[in-house]
Structures are given as structure tokens and as C-alpha cells.
Design an enzyme around this catalytic site. Structure first.
Site, PDB file in Angstrom:
ATOM      1  N   SER A  99       0.834  -1.193   0.000  1.00 28.30           N
ATOM      2  CA  SER A  99       0.000   0.000   0.000  1.00 28.30           C
ATOM      3  C   SER A  99       0.874   1.251   0.000  1.00 28.30           C
ATOM      4  CB  SER A  99      -0.959  -0.036   1.197  1.00 28.30           C
ATOM      5  OG  SER A  99      -1.961   0.942   1.090  1.00 28.30           O
ATOM      6  N   GLU A 156      -1.684  -3.038  -7.990  1.00 27.47           N
ATOM      7  CA  GLU A 156      -2.898  -3.330  -7.233  1.00 27.47           C
ATOM      8  C   GLU A 156      -3.439  -2.007  -6.718  1.00 27.47           C
ATOM      9  OE1 GLU A 156      -3.415  -2.882  -3.754  1.00 27.47           O
ATOM     10  OE2 GLU A 156      -1.414  -2.057  -3.378  1.00 27.47           O
ATOM     11  N   HIS A 213      -4.909  -5.608  -1.426  1.00 28.49           N
ATOM     12  CA  HIS A 213      -5.656  -5.459  -0.176  1.00 28.49           C
ATOM     13  C   HIS A 213      -6.647  -6.615  -0.031  1.00 28.49           C
ATOM     14  CE1 HIS A 213      -3.858  -1.519  -0.615  1.00 28.49           C
ATOM     15  NE2 HIS A 213      -4.194  -1.244   0.625  1.00 28.49           N
TER      16      HIS A 213
END
Length: 319
Positions: free
Chosen positions: A103, A215, A286
Site C-alpha cells: 500500500s 494493485e 488489499h
């Protein structure tokens, strides 16, 4: 067992119960878990003021730990990229430290790759994965354990039929028999929004002939396409050997408006414009089930039928 150093370089921790669950879980496996002095700090939405978080990164680098694991992502690392101790981090990694996260951690991973070529690991975070109330995913735990033990040599996943069909039209060779898409190519990437925020800055690596994985979370497919169009127009995508789509979760299709527009549409557009193989289904993002990915390391990427296989060399504590 290993020495794991937990630090908070991004957003403040809001779920302290999950934080404690993660610590207990890692300790129950026999690991020595050291928690950074400022791991629970809170300044506005951040885990401490910028300088506090910079000092936390430095302590992680100098901890002598085997693994430096982020507590969570969120936002905050982009603010401090100019002050990160890149040489110190590089030296620590060369001596065996493995920096692990995802992230917002993409910002630090990407910047280290750009500045010093320092490799890292895209993988779990303490709260989201080890502190999950429903327990730790078995595959994620096994991949993490392999990295800790120095046994991680590769990963694989089953491709959607659409990826295989599109690939068969664009590459030489028989996909069913097996085709190599990349040989000793640099693996890089992470969170797509974070990557795009670094484009055009000193923190964006100039990777040519690489394997780019992406992602994101809470981003509708049209926003994903917009970000990828930015990378394409900047000349980034066409320079890669392959693009791997991980998980894109947390968005809601607009009923009666999108009319079939989704991630498949986005991938088709990337294939047409960048003329690069695009593979979906990479178990990373995630989501609970996630593999470990060696950012900045050389990988081989092979597709055989519906199986995608990525291999890398053993980690010899050097780069």
C-alpha cells in the site's frame, strides 16, 4: 526464529486491538518482536509528525532485525521521501534486513529502487494481515515464513481464461506448451495510485524491460484506467516485458451506467495501446491471500497453459 521490528511510517494506528493481535500472533510463532518506540504515535492522521516517522525508519534500519514490518499503510511516506536515510537502508538490506509492506509502503520501495537500487519485499502488514480478527491466511503466512527462512524462490497463480486467450494472440510460441515472457527482468510496482503520484519525480525508477505489478483499493476501473493511461503516455508501460494485475477491491460498479465497463476493459485497452502482455489474477493487494514479491530483484516469468510462474534467485543478503 527471527527478530521482527514493527514500525509505523505512514498513517496512525486506529485499531489497537488488531495491532496487539498481530504482535501476539507473531510472538506465538516464536519470533522476537520489537515494537518501535513511536509505533503508536498520532499526529493528525499520521503516525507522528514527519520527523518522528523519519526517525522510526532510521531505527528500523539500524535495529539489526531480520524483518522490518510496517504496522499499516494509509498515507504519509510520500511526505518524507526527501529525508529517508537511503544509504543506511541500503547497507542494512545488504546485511540481511528484509523490509516488508504494501500500500503506502510502495512510495518507500519505489524511491529506494530509484535512488540506490535497494530491494525490498511487497507483502503483508501487521494489522491488516497478522492482526486480522478472522485469523491469518494460510497462504500469506506460508509465503512470509518462506521469506523469513530464506527459502522463497518463486510464486505461481492460475490465470483467468481471458488472460490466456489474449496472451496466445500476442506472443510467439505455444502458450499451452509454455512461453517465457521475461528472463532476469526487474520486478517492481505496488499500489497504482502511489506509483502514479511519483511519476516525473526523482523517486520514480527508470525500469526498462521489467515486470510491473499493480494493485489498488477503493478505485473504480475508470480511475485505474486513467492512472494506467498516465503511465502509458509517459512511456512507462511499453518499456515493460509484462504487466501483472493484482487485486483491485473496494469499488462498486455503477449500475446502469458502466454498462459492462470494468477491469477486463481496462486490461484490453492496455494490451492494445502498450502492446505488452497483461496477466490478471496475481494474488496480491488489499486481500487476505497474498504472496510475497521481491521488489527490485531479477525474476523469470513463464506462462504454461493457465499457470503463471515467477522465479527468482535465493536471497544471499546482497544486491
Amino acid at each position: 526464529m527471527s527478530h521482527i521490528y514493527v514500525f509505523s511510517p505512514s498513517s496512525a494506528i486506529r485499531d489497537r486491538k488488531a495491532f496487539q493481535r498481530g504482535i501476539r500472533h507473531l510472538r506465538s510463532l516464536g519470533h522476537e518482536v520489537e515494537v518501535d518506540a513511536a509505533a503508536l504515535a498520532h499526529h493528525m492522521r499520521f503516525a507522528g509528525e514527519d520527523q518522528v516517522r523519519l526517525e522510526a525508519v532510521s531505527r528500523a534500519a539500524c535495529s539489526g532485525a531480520d524483518i522490518a514490518l510496517i504496522s499499516r499503510g494509509g498515507y504519509g511516506l510520500t511526505r518524507i521521501l526527501g529525508g529517508l536515510p537511503y544509504r543506511v537502508l541500503d547497507k542494512a538490506v545488504s546485511k540481511g534486513l528484509k523490509l516488508v509492506g504494501l500500500s503506502d509502503f510502495t512510495a518507500m520501495q519505489t524511491a529506494m529502487l530509484a535512488k540506490t537500487g535497494t530491494p525490498s519485499w511487497a507483502g503483508p502488514s501487521l494489522i491488516e494481515d497478522f492482526g486480522a480478527e478472522e485469523g491469518v491466511d494460510e497462504i500469506a503466512q506460508a509465503c512470509f515464513d518462506d521469506v523469513i527462512c530464506g527459502q522463497a524462490e518463486g510464486t505461481g497463480w492460475r490465470l483467468p481464461a481471458k488472460s490466456v486467450a489474449a496472451l496466445a494472440k500476442s506472443v510467439k510460441g505455444d502458450v499451452q506448451e509454455g512461453v517465457m515472457l521475461a528472463n532476469r527482468a526487474t520486478l517492481w510496482g505496488g499500489n497504482l495510485s502511489v506509483l502514479c503520484s511519483l511519476l516525473g519525480t526523482p523517486w520514480f525508477p527508470q525500469v526498462k524491460g521489467g515486470v510491473l505489478f499493480i494493485e489498488d483499493v477503493n478505485e473504480h476501473p475508470y480511475r485505474v484506467e486513467r492512472s494506467l493511461s498516465q503511465l502509458h503516455m509517459a512511456g512507462v508501460l511499453k518499456q515493460q516485458k509484462a504487466i501483472l494485475f493484482g487485486s483491485f477491491t473496494g469499488f462498486k460498479p455503477v449500475a446502469g451506467y458502466d454498462r459492462g465497463f470494468g477491469l477486463d476493459s481496462v486490461m484490453d485497452r492496455v494490451r492494445r495501446e502498450a502492446k505488452v502482455p497483461v496477466l490478471a489474477g496475481l494474488p496480491f493487494g488489499h486481500v487476505r491471500t497474498k504472496v510475497m514479491l521481491p521488489v527490485g530483484r531479477k525474476v523469470d516469468l513463464v506462462v504454461q497453459g493457465r499457470e503463471a510462474l515467477m522465479f527468482w534467485e535465493h536471497d544471499h543478503h546482497s544486491h
